[in-house]
Design a protein around this motif. Structure first.
Motif, PDB file in Angstrom:
ATOM      1  N   GLY A 148       0.844  -1.312  -0.054  1.00  0.00           N
ATOM      2  CA  GLY A 148       0.138  -0.060   0.240  1.00  0.00           C
ATOM      3  C   GLY A 148       0.925   1.170   0.260  1.00  0.00           C
ATOM      4  N   SER A 149       1.721   1.210   0.966  1.00  0.00           N
ATOM      5  CA  SER A 149       2.702   2.384   0.809  1.00  0.00           C
ATOM      6  C   SER A 149       3.359   2.536  -0.534  1.00  0.00           C
ATOM      7  N   LEU A 150       3.867   1.300  -1.211  1.00  0.00           N
ATOM      8  CA  LEU A 150       4.452   1.552  -2.554  1.00  0.00           C
ATOM      9  C   LEU A 150       3.645   1.955  -3.495  1.00  0.00           C
ATOM     10  N   LEU A 151       2.402   1.419  -3.415  1.00  0.00           N
ATOM     11  CA  LEU A 151       1.310   2.193  -4.239  1.00  0.00           C
ATOM     12  C   LEU A 151       1.173   3.532  -4.352  1.00  0.00           C
ATOM     13  N   ASP A 152       1.056   3.911  -2.900  1.00  0.00           N
ATOM     14  CA  ASP A 152       1.260   5.601  -2.804  1.00  0.00           C
ATOM     15  C   ASP A 152       2.489   6.201  -3.464  1.00  0.00           C
ATOM     16  N   LEU A 153       3.592   5.628  -3.182  1.00  0.00           N
ATOM     17  CA  LEU A 153       4.835   6.284  -3.588  1.00  0.00           C
ATOM     18  C   LEU A 153       4.654   6.121  -5.421  1.00  0.00           C
ATOM     19  N   ILE A 154       4.359   5.250  -5.859  1.00  0.00           N
ATOM     20  CA  ILE A 154       4.221   5.442  -7.320  1.00  0.00           C
ATOM     21  C   ILE A 154       3.157   6.618  -7.694  1.00  0.00           C
ATOM     22  N   GLY A 155       1.919   6.249  -7.226  1.00  0.00           N
ATOM     23  CA  GLY A 155       1.087   7.656  -7.244  1.00  0.00           C
ATOM     24  C   GLY A 155      -0.098   7.086  -8.338  1.00  0.00           C
ATOM     25  N   ALA A 156      -1.086   7.689  -8.810  1.00  0.00           N
ATOM     26  CA  ALA A 156      -1.890   7.351  -9.515  1.00  0.00           C
ATOM     27  C   ALA A 156      -1.490   7.282 -11.160  1.00  0.00           C
ATOM     28  N   GLN A 157      -0.610   8.377 -11.447  1.00  0.00           N
ATOM     29  CA  GLN A 157      -0.319   8.619 -12.796  1.00  0.00           C
ATOM     30  C   GLN A 157       1.286   8.960 -12.796  1.00  0.00           C
ATOM     31  N   PRO A 158       1.957   7.762 -12.617  1.00  0.00           N
ATOM     32  CA  PRO A 158       3.559   8.213 -12.524  1.00  0.00           C
ATOM     33  C   PRO A 158       4.121   8.040 -13.986  1.00  0.00           C
ATOM     34  N   SER A 159       5.275   8.807 -13.908  1.00  0.00           N
ATOM     35  CA  SER A 159       5.988   8.750 -15.295  1.00  0.00           C
ATOM     36  C   SER A 159       6.540   7.684 -15.531  1.00  0.00           C
ATOM     37  N   PRO A 160       7.074   7.151 -16.833  1.00  0.00           N
ATOM     38  CA  PRO A 160       7.746   5.693 -16.889  1.00  0.00           C
ATOM     39  C   PRO A 160       8.996   5.687 -16.104  1.00  0.00           C
ATOM     40  N   ALA A 161       9.797   6.610 -15.989  1.00  0.00           N
ATOM     41  CA  ALA A 161      11.135   6.586 -15.249  1.00  0.00           C
ATOM     42  C   ALA A 161      10.793   6.445 -13.526  1.00  0.00           C
ATOM     43  N   TRP A 162       9.410   7.224 -13.212  1.00  0.00           N
ATOM     44  CA  TRP A 162       9.543   6.916 -11.747  1.00  0.00           C
ATOM     45  C   TRP A 162       8.757   5.552 -11.507  1.00  0.00           C
ATOM     46  N   ALA A 192      -2.115   4.799 -16.910  1.00  0.00           N
ATOM     47  CA  ALA A 192      -2.006   4.394 -15.630  1.00  0.00           C
ATOM     48  C   ALA A 192      -2.686   3.004 -15.403  1.00  0.00           C
ATOM     49  N   ASP A 193      -2.387   2.361 -14.568  1.00  0.00           N
ATOM     50  CA  ASP A 193      -2.670   0.887 -14.223  1.00  0.00           C
ATOM     51  C   ASP A 193      -4.223   1.067 -13.382  1.00  0.00           C
ATOM     52  N   ALA A 194      -5.142   0.207 -14.032  1.00  0.00           N
ATOM     53  CA  ALA A 194      -6.403   0.378 -13.672  1.00  0.00           C
ATOM     54  C   ALA A 194      -6.701   0.231 -11.962  1.00  0.00           C
ATOM     55  N   ARG A 195      -6.058  -0.817 -11.689  1.00  0.00           N
ATOM     56  CA  ARG A 195      -6.135  -1.425 -10.050  1.00  0.00           C
ATOM     57  C   ARG A 195      -5.517  -0.353  -9.363  1.00  0.00           C
ATOM     58  N   ARG A 196      -4.368  -0.050  -9.633  1.00  0.00           N
ATOM     59  CA  ARG A 196      -3.554   1.243  -9.055  1.00  0.00           C
ATOM     60  C   ARG A 196      -4.126   2.450  -8.870  1.00  0.00           C
ATOM     61  N   PHE A 197      -4.904   2.720  -9.934  1.00  0.00           N
ATOM     62  CA  PHE A 197      -5.393   4.138  -9.928  1.00  0.00           C
ATOM     63  C   PHE A 197      -6.713   4.227  -9.037  1.00  0.00           C
ATOM     64  N   VAL A 198      -7.591   3.154  -9.251  1.00  0.00           N
ATOM     65  CA  VAL A 198      -8.827   3.182  -8.198  1.00  0.00           C
ATOM     66  C   VAL A 198      -8.027   3.074  -6.640  1.00  0.00           C
ATOM     67  N   ARG A 199      -7.009   2.509  -6.443  1.00  0.00           N
ATOM     68  CA  ARG A 199      -6.719   2.414  -5.020  1.00  0.00           C
ATOM     69  C   ARG A 199      -5.824   3.728  -4.763  1.00  0.00           C
ATOM     70  N   THR A 200      -5.343   4.788  -5.434  1.00  0.00           N
ATOM     71  CA  THR A 200      -4.501   5.667  -4.964  1.00  0.00           C
ATOM     72  C   THR A 200      -5.015   7.062  -5.337  1.00  0.00           C
ATOM     73  N   SER A 201      -6.024   7.031  -6.479  1.00  0.00           N
ATOM     74  CA  SER A 201      -6.755   8.230  -6.568  1.00  0.00           C
ATOM     75  C   SER A 201      -7.692   8.764  -5.424  1.00  0.00           C
ATOM     76  N   ARG A 202      -7.947   9.920  -5.299  1.00  0.00           N
ATOM     77  CA  ARG A 202      -8.833  10.370  -4.140  1.00  0.00           C
ATOM     78  C   ARG A 202     -10.091  11.034  -4.984  1.00  0.00           C
ATOM     79  N   ALA A 203     -10.368  10.984  -6.186  1.00  0.00           N
ATOM     80  CA  ALA A 203     -11.137  11.322  -7.001  1.00  0.00           C
ATOM     81  C   ALA A 203     -12.730  10.602  -6.705  1.00  0.00           C
ATOM     82  N   SER A 204     -13.757  11.177  -6.855  1.00  0.00           N
ATOM     83  CA  SER A 204     -15.087  10.332  -6.658  1.00  0.00           C
ATOM     84  C   SER A 204     -15.731  10.578  -8.222  1.00  0.00           C
ATOM     85  N   TYR A 205     -16.410   9.366  -8.471  1.00  0.00           N
ATOM     86  CA  TYR A 205     -17.035   9.332  -9.894  1.00  0.00           C
ATOM     87  C   TYR A 205     -18.589   9.126  -9.634  1.00  0.00           C
ATOM     88  N   ASP A 206     -19.300   9.322 -10.411  1.00  0.00           N
ATOM     89  CA  ASP A 206     -20.831   9.108 -10.524  1.00  0.00           C
ATOM     90  C   ASP A 206     -20.956   7.938 -11.242  1.00  0.00           C
TER      91      ASP A 206
END
Length: 876
Positions: free
Chosen positions: A118-132, A575-589
């Motif tokens: 979970g910490s590594l997910l947060d470190l990568i972020g929802a939309q990381p650059s390829p290098a990161w 972005a990866d779908a799994r990682r995005f929904v776990r790290t994003s803080r946005a809400s969607y209808d």
């Protein structure tokens, strides 16, 4: 082995529990421990690869990262712990301690992996650059696994030191290496084909930990010695030996990474595919080490340097043969299946044959070469620990170098660089010998004349429109003879086509219309982009779409250029779908998830309880989630597990059909964040509000009946259908191991599975609508559902025909009967109307009779009456 070069061992003492006078027994026991240790290590690799894919975002990324982390940890352990072991009076204790450390850390990961990942997910972020992304992938995985992989790197050197103590015995490097690698083969196959499917990832890791701890206990009981020899003194040849060890480790794993990538264009890319490729690679390495151990005395007359040159030349030639087999991989697979027949066993055997053709000879040479270099390093005064550490350090660099940085240059070019690298390691004497040049000439000829290893199936009369080699996959657009463009990933997975625009668009329009007023939508997976792009027709909607492969995002522009929409409101994110929904803080209808192929490696994680729960956390109050599922790629037992996983998070869920297609049926699991039912008034208002912008009529949705008529199951029916099917979870990836069965050995047609599914499911208005009352609307809706099921079943045995009369003879009465069941069911009306138009050109009386029947079956529709009027006027 190399007895003459080994220093004499100290005499054993009475305290030793196992007499040194029995060296054969000790060597046999050591090999047993090495087999068990190797089996545990590769069992971990399979487990950790799948666990890492959950936060890295892709199975290929996880493979590269875990392989690099494994070899990096092995190198660090061998280099840092090796000198301590060399100078220790009790190397058996070091061995036991390392085995215990491996087992204990793997047990600790059972509890720590969740929060750490979970910490590594947060470190990568929802939309990381390829290098990161790659930096965190490689270094994060390395640090996470280091407490286990570092002691792994010291177990083989520690056992080598234990056995080197036997009086009069040499150091059996090749034998130990062969035994350890044989165990690795058993670990790969046992984990992938038995343990993980049966008991899941955590228990499999626990079983491997038990093997490590058992090895530790047995080592302490069987090997206890009070003294050791002093380390040998290094000679001037030490630096050269280390260079060869590092370079061959780099090139050997580079070859593996590249071959796996090329074969992904021919193999089915399931969890079993990777296990088979890895197992064959390890088998060849073990055979090479064992052969070297047995035949070394016969080869010593050649001389160590000359033997090394011969092994390098043989390895380069074997790699050339492997490259040629890759160029012919499709032909080899077809021939194997033609011989073996159908069935999952035959399909797996065909993939094994591909792996053997590409891997076996090169890896036999690799195993022999490593054993030789290890022996030469010992002769130069280099400890086995240091030799192993340097070799695995080179191997650790290979995944990022060959799998990420060099791969875009093309796999054939980079594979030939590997061959050139092996030849370049030969001595000047070897290059002066005439026998060395044929291999170099063959490599040059192959570079010029051999076909590209970008394997792309182009149908007869078709053409390749684009092809891009990315770090994670190859992405192609292929046009067939009829002008239909198809998007392919790794030449195996079709992601949509220009001919499926209606079906793809409906996968956006249906859930869009089921939400009363969405303002923000998220699409997981892009494919051709038609689904997400179609949603931008709603002027009130902002659309986010996440796609793992940037090459797919680029290719989607080819398919969406002809679609109406507003590209300014479509926000494409790599972005990866799994990682995005776990790290994003946005809400969607609204969240719509693509129908990912369940058998492909990594896709099963998008159908787990954990992922569905993460999606629920991203839904705004009253939000709606739709998970599409490809029934044409999915058996019903696997579907039951997915449905049960979905309902564990969304108990008040429904199932819908995207279209009435019999060839490519796609069903959707739909749920609202608050579990509320559908409000019929809101549906009508939504249809009216979007009549111009989304134009539901263009997608066959002319009213609320056509929209709600796509539902096929309510919550109770889905619960009964799922039954006690095993839950698909991150720990127990049922889908990843069960879905490939249908891919390897289809046992039914998609239409048959769809009809069987409809027989098991049911829905009533009171399960769908808010406060339903027995009324004309609910009666019409129930009739519509009945007509829809009859329509699908009626089409099961229909054979398309160019002759309209013969075609009408098949479908006339079934379709008219369906219209009598539900006059509102338009899909049965339109085909008959079109056939009446075609029939009017050859038989006016028959066309008039058909239109008359249509008018009676569906009197509210004006088209038949209008056609009758026109037909009557035309015959006067």
């Amino acid at each position: 082995m190399a007895e003459a070069q080994a220093a004499p061992a100290a005499a054993p003492t009475a305290a030793a529990p196992l007499a040194a006078a029995q060296p054969g027994s000790r060597r046999g026991l050591a090999l047993v421990l090495m087999v068990a240790s190797g089996g545990a290590a590769l069992g971990y690799q399979i487990v950790w690869t799948q666990q890492s894919a959950l936060w890295l975002g892709h199975e290929s990324a996880a493979v590269l990262a875990v392989v690099a982390a494994f070899f990096g940890g092995l190198a660090l352990g061998a280099l840092l712990l090796g000198p301590r072991i060399e100078g220790s009076a009790r190397p058996a204790r070091w061995y036991a301690g390392c085995e215990a450390a491996i087992g204990l850390w793997s047990l600790a990961l059972v509890f720590l992996l969740g929060p750490i990942s979970g910490s590594l997910l947060d470190l990568i972020g929802a939309q990381p650059s390829p290098a990161w992304h790659w930096a965190v992938a490689f270094f994060g995985t390395f640090l996470l696994l280091l407490p286990a992989t570092a002691p792994m790197g010291a177990t083989l050197p520690a056992m080598e030191r234990v056995l080197a103590r036997m009086a009069g015995q040499g150091t059996p490097i090749a034998a130990l290496y062969a035994g350890n690698t044989l165990g690795a083969v058993l670990g790969v196959l046992g984990a992938a084909f038995w343990l993980i499917p049966a008991v899941g990832l955590i228990i499999t890791a626990g079983f491997c930990a038990l093997l490590n701890l058992l090895c530790a206990v047995l080592a302490m009981k069987l090997f206890a010695e009070p003294d050791c020899r002093a380390p040998a003194t290094q000679t001037a040849k030490a630096s050269g030996a280390l260079l060869w060890l590092a370079a061959t480790g780099l090139l050997g794993i580079g070859y593996e990474v590249l071959v796996v990538r090329v074969l992904s264009q021919v193999a089915e890319n399931t969890v079993y595919t990777f296990a088979i490729l890895l197992a064959v690679y390890l088998v060849g390495t073990a055979l090479g080490a064992a052969a070297y151990d047995r035949w070394l005395p016969r080869c010593q007359a050649i001389g160590m340097d000359r033997l090394r040159d011969r092994l390098l030349r043989g390895l380069a030639a074997a790699c050339l043969l492997g490259i040629l087999s890759l160029a012919a991989a499709e032909t080899l697979k077809a021939a194997a299946l033609n011989i073996l027949g159908n069935g999952m066993a035959a399909a797996l055997a065909a993939e094994t044959m591909l792996a053997i053709a590409a891997f076996l000879l090169p890896t036999i040479a690799m195993g022999a070469l490593f054993s030789h270099l290890g022996t030469a390093a010992r002769a130069a005064g280099i400890s086995f620990a240091r030799a192993l550490g340097v070799n695995t350090l080179g191997a650790a660099i290979a995944p990022p170098l060959f799998g990420v940085l060099l791969l875009p240059l093309g796999p054939k070019f980079v594979l030939l660089l590997v061959v050139a690298g092996y030849l370049a390691l030969s001595t000047r004497r070897a290059w002066a010998a005439p026998s060395h040049w044929p291999t170099a000439g063959a490599a040059l000829t192959l570079a010029v004349l051999a076909p590209s290893l970008a394997i792309i199936d182009i149908p007869e009369g078709g053409r390749l429109l684009s092809h891009v080699e990315g770090p994670l996959a190859t992405v192609s657009i292929v046009e067939d003879a009829n002008g239909v463009d198809r998007l392919h990933i790794n030449n195996r997975q079709q992601e949509g086509s220009s001919a499926t625009r209606l079906a793809d668009a409906r996968q956006a329009i249906l859930p869009l219309l089921l939400h009363p007023a969405p303002r923000r939508a998220l699409f997981l997976g892009l494919g051709t982009g038609i689904t997400a792009y179609s949603a931008t027709g709603d002027p009130q909607l902002e659309v986010d779409a996440v796609e793992l492969l940037p090459e797919v995002i680029d290719a989607s522009a080819h398919f969406t250029r002809m679609i109406d929409g507003d590209p300014a409101r479509l926000h494409l994110m790599t972005a990866d779908a799994r990682r995005f929904v776990r790290t994003s803080r946005a809400s969607y209808d609204l969240i719509v998830s693509d129908n990912f192929h369940p058998a492909r490696s990594g896709s099963g994680s998008l159908y787990t309880v954990e992922h569905f729960r993460a999606v629920h956390d991203r839904l705004a109050p009253g939000g709606l989630f739709c998970q599409w599922l490809p029934l044409h790629q999915l058996d019903l037992d696997t579907l039951r597990s997915i449905v049960r996983a979905f309902q564990s998070v969304y108990p008040n869920s429904w199932a819908i059909l995207a279209t009435n297609s019999l060839e490519t049926p796609v069903i959707g699991l739909v749920a609202r964040q608050d579990g509320a039912p559908i409000d019929l008034t809101e549906v009508r208002q939504r249809l009216a509000a979007t009549a111009t912008s989304l134009n539901p009529l263009a997608f066959g949705i002319n009213d609320e009946l056509a929209l709600l008529g796509s539902f096929i199951a309510g919550p109770g029916s889905l619960t009964r259908f799922a039954g006690n099917a095993p839950l698909n979870t991150d720990d127990h990836p049922v889908v990843a191991y069960r879905a490939p069965r249908l891919t390897y050995a289809p046992d039914s047609l998609p239409r048959d599975r769809l009809i069987a599914l409809l027989h098991e499911l049911e829905i009533s208005p009171d399960e769908l609508l808010a406060a339903p009352r027995e009324s004309a609307e609910t009666t019409r809706l129930a009739a519509y559902w009945a007509a829809r099921n009859r329509f699908i079943e009626a089409g099961r045995n229909v054979q398309p025909m160019a002759d309209v009369r013969r075609m009408l003879g098949q479908v006339r009465e079934p379709l008219l009967a369906i219209l009598r069941t539900s006059p509102d069911f338009r899909p049965a009306y339109d085909p008959l109307l079109r056939m009446a138009g075609a029939l009017s050109r050859v038989d006016v009386a028959a066309a008039r009779a058909l239109l008359h029947d249509l008018q009676q079956a569906q009197p509210a529709r004006p088209e038949a009456a209008q056609a009758l009027h026109e037909l009557g006027g035309a015959t006067r």
